[in-house]
Structure formats: C-alpha cells, structure tokens
Motif scaffolding. Structure first.
Motif, PDB file in Angstrom:
ATOM      1  N   THR A 373       0.821  -1.208   0.000  1.00  0.00           N
ATOM      2  CA  THR A 373       0.000   0.000   0.000  1.00  0.00           C
ATOM      3  C   THR A 373       0.858   1.262   0.000  1.00  0.00           C
ATOM      4  OG1 THR A 373      -0.132   0.134   2.424  1.00  0.00           O
ATOM      5  CG2 THR A 373      -1.771  -1.246   1.288  1.00  0.00           C
ATOM      6  N   GLU A 375       0.331   3.844   1.843  1.00  0.00           N
ATOM      7  CA  GLU A 375       0.508   4.249   3.245  1.00  0.00           C
ATOM      8  C   GLU A 375       1.712   3.549   3.860  1.00  0.00           C
ATOM      9  OE1 GLU A 375      -1.980   4.196   7.480  1.00  0.00           O
ATOM     10  OE2 GLU A 375      -2.898   3.454   5.646  1.00  0.00           O
ATOM     11  N   HIS A 378       4.937   4.956   2.342  1.00  0.00           N
ATOM     12  CA  HIS A 378       5.252   6.279   2.882  1.00  0.00           C
ATOM     13  C   HIS A 378       5.881   6.159   4.272  1.00  0.00           C
ATOM     14  CE1 HIS A 378       4.727  10.648   3.380  1.00  0.00           C
ATOM     15  NE2 HIS A 378       4.424  10.366   4.629  1.00  0.00           N
ATOM     16  N   ARG A 379       5.312   5.281   5.104  1.00  0.00           N
ATOM     17  CA  ARG A 379       5.823   5.110   6.469  1.00  0.00           C
ATOM     18  C   ARG A 379       7.249   4.542   6.451  1.00  0.00           C
ATOM     19  NH1 ARG A 379       5.650   0.893   9.946  1.00  0.00           N
ATOM     20  NH2 ARG A 379       4.262  -0.305   8.587  1.00  0.00           N
TER      21      ARG A 379
END
Length: 561
Positions: A373, A375, A378-379
């Motif tokens: 994903t 998300e 990005h993390r």
C-alpha cells in the motif's frame, strides 16, 4: 427456489441465484469489450499531448488526472462480464506499478494489443492455446533482453531531469526541482510528497533525525524566550514505558547532573505530576531536561523507537523495570537537539554503531520492495530517511485541490521513474525503444511449432502500439510517424511535444529501461491469459429492491443503485 424443512417443522424457502456461463468466441468477445473500454480510457493519457481524465468522486469534488493507474483503478463496468475483462487488464497496470511505480499506461496499451491479436488468432481454430501463450512469453523475454543490451547508464543530473521531464509530461520546472533535490540528497536519498497550502512548489530538507512530536509542555521553552528549546551536547533516554513516578528517572537525572549535560527523555507517555517535576527542575536550573512523547502507536511506535535507538547509539528500554538499572552507555548522545511544539530535531549523533545501523537500513529497504500500500510505503520511506540522517519533502502546490491532486500524481510517477532510471539505465523514449527491438525477434531461432511463431508475431505487432498511440494523441498521422521511425536507427524517433523527428536521447526524451521491461513482461502475462480464455462464468445481475419512500430513493440514486 427450493423448499426445505426448518427447525420448527415448517417449510422455509431458500433462493439459489443462477450464474451466467459463456463459451469460446462469445466469452472472449465480452472480455474484449471490457478490455477496450479500460484501454481506451487509459491510452488517452499517454504522451506529452495526452488528454486529462475527469473522475467522479462521491460527495467530494471530481478528480482530474493523467495517471494511468488512477484512471484504470476507477474504471468499473456495470456488466459483470465486461468488467472481468477490465479487471484482468487492470491487473497488468497494478503489477507494473508495484514493480517500478511507472509505465502503467504503456502496460495497458501493450496488453490490449496482445490480447486482441491473440483472440483474433484463436478465431481461426486448430490452435493450441498453451503453445500460443508460450510463444508470447518467449518473445517478450527476448525483447526484455534486447532492451537491456540497448540500455544507457544515467551519469548526470541533466539525465535525471530528462527522465523526470518525460514522466511530468514536459514540465521543465518541476523536473529541475526533482533534479536539484536528488543532487542534494544523492541517489539513495529519501523524498516524500505532501500537499502544499499555497500555489507554489517548495522543497524542505531535514538534516539529522526529525520526529513528528514536540515537547510535552510549553514551559520547557519558557526560559529561552522562543518557541524552540535548544539543547547542546545532549543525552537522550529512550523508553517504551509510561513514566508516572519520579523514582523511575532519578538514575537518568543523576547521570545528567553529574556529567553536566542536558537530558532529553522520550517515552510512551508522561504522568501530569511527573511533568510538573521535570519542568520545575528545568526552570530552576538543577538539570536541563525536556520530555518528548514517542511518535506513533503500538507496534509502529516500537519499530520507530528501535530505529531511533540504533541511530542514536542508545539502548531502547522496554519497560519501567529497565530504568532502575540504567547505565551511562544506555543513553544516546547528540551534538544538538532542537525541540519545538510539534517537532524534535536530533542533530549529529555522537556514538553510533555503523554496522548495526546499515543492517537496519538494508532491512527497511527490503521491506520497501515488498510494500503493497501507499501508506505502508510512505511510512517505511520516512523511517529510512530518518536513519540516513537526511530527508527531503516536496510540497506540491496548485490553485485548486483538483490541480494539486493531478500534479501530485505526476510528481509521484516522476520520482519512481527517476529511481529505476538511476539503477538500471535509460532508453530512447516515445515508444522508439520497443521498435528497435523488432529485429531481436527476427534473430530468434526458427520456431519449432506454428503457435510459437504466432506468439512472436503478436508481440511484434504490439511493440508498434506505444509509438502509434503517442503520435495519435499528438494529432499527427500515426502511420507516417511509425514508417519514419522504423526507417531510422538508434535513438532516432518522434518528439511528440515539438512534432519533430531527431535523436531522442539528445533531446532528453528517455524512458527508464526497467519500466519498459516491466510493462512488456506484465502485459504479456495478462494478455496471454486473456487471449486463451475459453469459458466465462459470472453471477447474474440482481436488481436491488428499493423502498418506495422518497428519501430512500434519493439515497439509492446517490450511491448508484
């Protein structure tokens, strides 16, 4: 409808919904209709003169984009049979995006071309579909090898900007912004994208380690007369415990007092009474101290604190019992710590185990390769940037939310394209590289079976489609463009932005090698499955029953029922 005996002894009616089954040419024709709808929507965005696509979003403003993956993800057809074709084609775009983060439009066009040709071949009958699939995959592998042989390395920032410019549809200013950022960070630097609150694009560089949490009380910065608290030659205590008693941190406070150094305490949480004591110690000058809450929650917090402990050369204290036996070597140390209400900057760690730190960086890079994903990606990139000690955030601006969203999509594609170009090299763009691979198919050993040769011809025809589509979107005669590019050699191709022919590499029109390889490989895999489908099974559509009152009718209409 079937009647069965219920628990109470009465008869209960159970409804079984029939499924729609289609065979052979009819099944493939229905799939092809869905494939064509999705491919036409995505193909409109290809090239510097590709068109925008406007996408409706429920209850919020529409989204405008030229990103092939975004367009493909939003094509959902009412007819289940057609939608299955669109879903399979969408899988090619998803695979390419997961592999390299770009090239989704090219993969869609190639997959549609191969699927159409494959279905046309099957109409002739007497064709072994598995051998045909083998021929398609064999030819795609040969083209990928030819692309590798043609690949040219990326050695200058100018070449990096050229790759970014193509992905950004010719926007030189944004390409220069990406080039300058990579020049500052290096090719392994971490770049994040965020939406700007203004019309302009800007880049923010963060040196050292920056955490998205500030001091727990504004009184820590009271003596400085500013919002920021600066602690020089600072000790750092890291713990996952919730601190609620002063006895828990007395050993750390004593160490800081003896060494006459400030102390930064980062913990899961702080009790209110303990915070008052720490603030009082700080204001009275007994020990210069600051309390900061650890970033994140749960397992995510644990991972980020483990990263931080390696970057600081500190021991992460798992619970309060570890605090009682605190030793000096358990504390990290930095040249400077700057704490604001919302952020904490830790600059120049003094004692770091480089071997352990590099091992952690390699581990996170592996997780990035496996991330699914946006998300999660990005993390992980944020964690990687912190460990490397330098991070850049590009704030994407625009005059409206629509413009910001569209430009952010293009920025994202450009960053992915630049990454794979640096690692694997570049090729002439505009679909020219695929055309130069056609002779590689001619050099293959003679096919042992007819179906293998058919598979090669299917791939050969598909290689013409990217250049053809770019020329058509540019409003010129695509057949004439193909003829002239095929008559040339090397980097000679069509510059759709200016409408001229020439050396595309010299003009800065290049595509990353890995993107072209991934697009072709994924397209061949999905297209060969589409072309060799014989039976199509779908559920029969069931019209939902909507209550007759006006409110529920309006709600049903709103969600498309």
């Amino acid at each position: 409808m079937l009647n069965i005996l219920g628990r109470s002894g009465g008869w209960t009616s159970v409804r079984f919904f029939a499924k729609d089954v289609r065979f052979g040419v009819e099944a493939r024709s229905l799939l092809l209709q869905g494939v064509n709808i999705l491919a036409n929507a995505v193909a409109a965005t290809l090239g510097p003169k590709g068109r925008n696509v406007l996408i409706e979003q429920l209850l919020i403003s529409p989204r405008i984009t030229k990103d092939g993956l975004t367009v493909a993800s939003n094509v959902q057809l009412k007819d289940r049979r057609l939608d299955m074709g669109a879903q399979l084609l969408r899988q090619a775009t998803n695979n390419t995006n997961n592999d390299v983060g770009d090239g989704t439009t090219t993969a869609t066009i190639l997959a549609r071309g191969m699927a159409c040709q494959g279905m046309h071949v099957l109409r002739k009958g007497q064709v072994n579909v598995q051998l045909l699939r083998e021929g398609i995959l064999e030819a795609s592998r040969a083209v990928c090898e030819a692309l590798s042989e043609m690949s040219q390395s990326v050695d200058t920032i100018g070449q990096v900007e050229a790759v970014a410019k193509v992905a950004l549809n010719g926007d030189e200013r944004l390409a220069e912004l990406i080039g300058d950022t990579i020049l500052e960070l290096g090719d392994k630097g971490v770049i994040l994208l965020k939406e700007s609150h203004g019309p302009n694009d800007e880049v923010k560089f963060e040196e050292g380690i920056t955490l998205p949490s500030g001091y727990c009380s504004p009184f820590f910065a009271l003596k400085s007369g500013k919002d920021n608290l600066e602690l020089g030659n600072c000790l750092v205590l890291l713990t996952l415990a919730k601190l609620d008693q002063v006895e828990q941190i007395l050993p750390a406070l004593e160490l800081a007092r003896v060494k006459e150094q400030p102390l930064l305490i980062m913990a899961n949480d702080f009790a209110g009474d303990l915070l008052k004591i720490l603030v009082l110690n700080h204001l009275q000058g007994r020990v210069q101290v600051c309390a900061v809450k650890a970033p994140g929650f749960g397992e995510e917090q644990r991972q980020e604190m483990q990263d931080l402990s390696l970057a600081m050369g500190a021991l992460l204290l798992e619970d309060a019992s570890w605090l009682t036996n605190l030793r000096e070597e358990d504390l990290g140390e930095v040249v400077s710590a700057v704490v604001s209400p919302k952020e904490t900057h830790l600059l120049q760690p003094i004692k770091v185990n480089e071997e352990q730190l590099q091992s952690r960086i390699r581990h996170i890079r592996q997780l990035i390769d496996e991330a699914v994903t946006e998300e999660e990606l990005h993390r992980l990139n944020t964690r990687l940037g912190r460990l490397q000690g330098q991070l850049a955030t590009i704030f994407v601006g625009g005059s409206s939310d629509l413009e910001v969203g569209e430009r952010k999509d293009r920025f994202n594609d450009a960053l992915h394209a630049v990454r794979v170009a640096i690692s694997d090299g570049v090729l002439p763009g505009g679909g020219t590289a695929y055309l130069r691979c056609i002779p590689a198919l001619d050099r293959l050993p003679p096919a042992q079976v007819m179906e293998h040769q058919m598979g090669r011809e299917i791939v050969r025809d598909a290689l013409r489609l990217p250049c053809y589509t770019i020329a058509r979107n540019a409003g010129v005669n695509p057949d004439e463009v193909l003829r002239r590019v095929l008559a040339g050699s090397g980097n000679y191709g069509f510059d759709a932005a200016s409408g001229e022919f020439g050396d595309l590499v010299a003009r800065g029109i290049v595509d990353p090698t890995k993107v072209l390889q991934a697009a072709l490989a994924d397209a061949a895999g999905i297209a060969s499955l589409l072309a060799t489908t014989e039976v199509l099974i779908t559920k029969r559509p069931i019209k939902p029953k909507i209550p007759r009152n006006q409110i529920t009718r309006d709600l049903a209409k709103l969600v498309g029922m």
